[in-house]
Design a protein around this motif. Structure first.
Motif: not given
Length: 290
Positions: A77-100
């Motif tokens: 919700a706050m894109p400029t907040a410190p660490g705000g994108w950490a969960r999105n980053t984890a979903l793309r990298s770690t999360g996608t590996a879980v799916v595959t």
């Protein structure tokens, strides 16, 4: 088909899930929240790709489905907040590996991975096809590196066994997207045009992107990475026309504002291979606002 849609409870799912149901598919949606927004016919699984037992859960679920869509994101919700994108980053990298990883334990035949065109390097006025270089500058690593890891994990799947495809979408527009914030800022005269505004921006209505996902699922476009975007526009033209659509004051130019990379994305391959074309446009419609 029975389609298992991961993360399709937000902006994309609002269009994708009803679309799949109307076309006669069974749909299961997995997401950690917002499941109450889905049509009643959709089966719901409340879970996240980042849960400790996610791969085991998916491996069990995938035994009952024909196709999988991974649209898991966590836009802050706050894109400029410190660490705000950490969960999105984890979903793309770690999360996608879980799916595959789970896909390789089952007999799912089709898989569509959501990706983004924002990872391309600045192309100036050139059209950017899927072969265009990605932006590997250090200042873009936070955005590009997780997407690269995500796409790499998908490409490791055997395309002759799992018909996977990656759909690089333009920036989503429509209700519930960043376009809402842009319109509000234009009304408040708080969204200047950076520099001359001659850079290109490529967007796509979330409903049009959902059309592309359905086409990829039904056609089984194996081993392909495809751009999915409407006609690109120059930043200055986009801001001016968006303001005009809302009767907002014309935006001013700010010569000191940093411009984002110029992305004049070509979606010709999606048109040819999927029979896809955008029909909803990138401009707000009054009936969508109600």
């Amino acid at each position: 088909m029975h389609v298992f849609a991961i993360g399709a409870s937000g902006v994309l799912g609002r269009h994708l899930v009803p679309m799949l149901l109307r076309r006669g598919h069974d749909v299961t949606v997995m997401a950690p929240d917002r499941l109450d927004r889905l049509p009643g016919e959709a089966r719901r699984v409340r879970a996240s790709l980042l849960d400790p037992e996610a791969e085991r859960l998916l491996a069990a679920e995938f035994k009952e489905v024909d196709a999988v869509v991974n649209a898991a994101t966590a836009v802050p919700a706050m894109p400029t907040a410190p660490g705000g994108w950490a969960r999105n980053t984890a979903l793309r990298s770690t999360g996608t590996a879980v799916v595959t990883g789970a896909l390789q334990e089952t007999e799912v035949r089709r898989f569509v991975q959501m990706s983004i065109t924002m990872v391309y390097a600045d192309g100036g006025d050139d059209q950017l096809t899927e072969a265009a270089p990605l932006d590997h500058r250090p200042e873009r690593a936070t955005l590009v590196d997780p997407v690269l890891a995500m796409e790499t994990a998908v490409r490791k799947l055997p395309a002759d066994e799992i018909a996977w495809s990656i759909l690089r979408g333009g920036r989503f527009v429509g209700p519930g997207t960043v376009q809402d914030q842009q319109r509000a800022r234009l009304r408040a005269e708080d969204l200047p045009i950076p520099g001359a505004g001659r850079e290109w921006v490529s967007m796509v209505h979330a409903r049009d992107y959902a059309d592309a996902v359905v086409a990829a699922l039904e056609r089984g476009c194996a081993g392909k990475t495809l751009n999915v975007a409407d006609q690109p526009v120059r930043v200055a033209d986009y801001y001016r026309d968006l303001a005009r659509a809302d009767d907002s004051p014309p935006p001013r130019h700010d010569p000191n504002a940093a411009a984002e990379p110029s992305h004049r994305v070509s979606s010709e391959a999606a048109r040819q291979l999927l029979g896809w074309a955008p029909v909803h446009g990138i401009w707000p419609l009054r009936d969508e606002d109600r």
